[in-house]
Motif scaffolding. Sequence first.
Motif, mmCIF file in Angstrom:
data_model
loop_
_atom_site.group_PDB
_atom_site.id
_atom_site.type_symbol
_atom_site.label_atom_id
_atom_site.label_comp_id
_atom_site.label_asym_id
_atom_site.label_seq_id
_atom_site.Cartn_x
_atom_site.Cartn_y
_atom_site.Cartn_z
ATOM 1 N N GLU A 83 0.870 -1.175 0.000
ATOM 2 C CA GLU A 83 0.000 0.000 0.000
ATOM 3 C C GLU A 83 0.901 1.217 0.000
ATOM 4 O O GLU A 83 1.772 1.341 0.839
ATOM 5 N N VAL A 84 0.715 2.105 -0.963
ATOM 6 C CA VAL A 84 1.559 3.279 -1.075
ATOM 7 C C VAL A 84 0.694 4.518 -0.895
ATOM 8 O O VAL A 84 -0.322 4.672 -1.556
ATOM 9 N N TYR A 85 1.084 5.357 0.019
ATOM 10 C CA TYR A 85 0.392 6.613 0.270
ATOM 11 C C TYR A 85 1.388 7.739 0.021
ATOM 12 O O TYR A 85 2.389 7.826 0.695
ATOM 13 N N ILE A 103 3.946 16.045 -3.162
ATOM 14 C CA ILE A 103 4.472 15.425 -4.380
ATOM 15 C C ILE A 103 3.525 15.693 -5.550
ATOM 16 O O ILE A 103 3.970 15.958 -6.670
ATOM 17 N N TYR A 104 2.224 15.634 -5.297
ATOM 18 C CA TYR A 104 1.255 15.937 -6.341
ATOM 19 C C TYR A 104 1.371 17.395 -6.781
ATOM 20 O O TYR A 104 1.311 17.703 -7.973
ATOM 21 N N VAL A 133 5.497 21.113 -12.237
ATOM 22 C CA VAL A 133 6.473 20.822 -13.292
ATOM 23 C C VAL A 133 5.782 20.702 -14.650
ATOM 24 O O VAL A 133 6.259 21.246 -15.652
ATOM 25 N N VAL A 134 4.661 20.008 -14.696
ATOM 26 C CA VAL A 134 3.925 19.883 -15.960
ATOM 27 C C VAL A 134 3.429 21.250 -16.421
ATOM 28 O O VAL A 134 3.537 21.594 -17.608
#
Length: 102
Positions: A35-37, A42-43, A49-50
């Motif tokens: 499980e990665v939270y 980071i979002y 950057v985009v």
Amino acid sequence: MSAKSKMSPWVKGPQHNWKTTDKSRQDAGGDIIEEVYTERWIYIFAIAVVALCVVGWWWQASLDGWSRGIVLAATVVVTAYMVVMSAAMVVFWLVGRFLRSI
């Protein structure tokens, strides 16, 4: 073949006792579940950057001379950074999946 060892539970991170963003556990069948939270910043960084790439490519089209060259060079660097980091993320994810399947 020996049974898979149990993965470590949640641990506290080095900064301000934050919990790690990655959790692995073993279910009743012996399979490892991940499980990665991801932290919210980071979002925000990825969106910034985009957006910087989009604005850079749009803006350099309306400039001339040295200013266009500077903006274009910066945009190419940021775009290359985004592409390399995205590719590295995919490669590390695939390598991680392979190593955990062993």
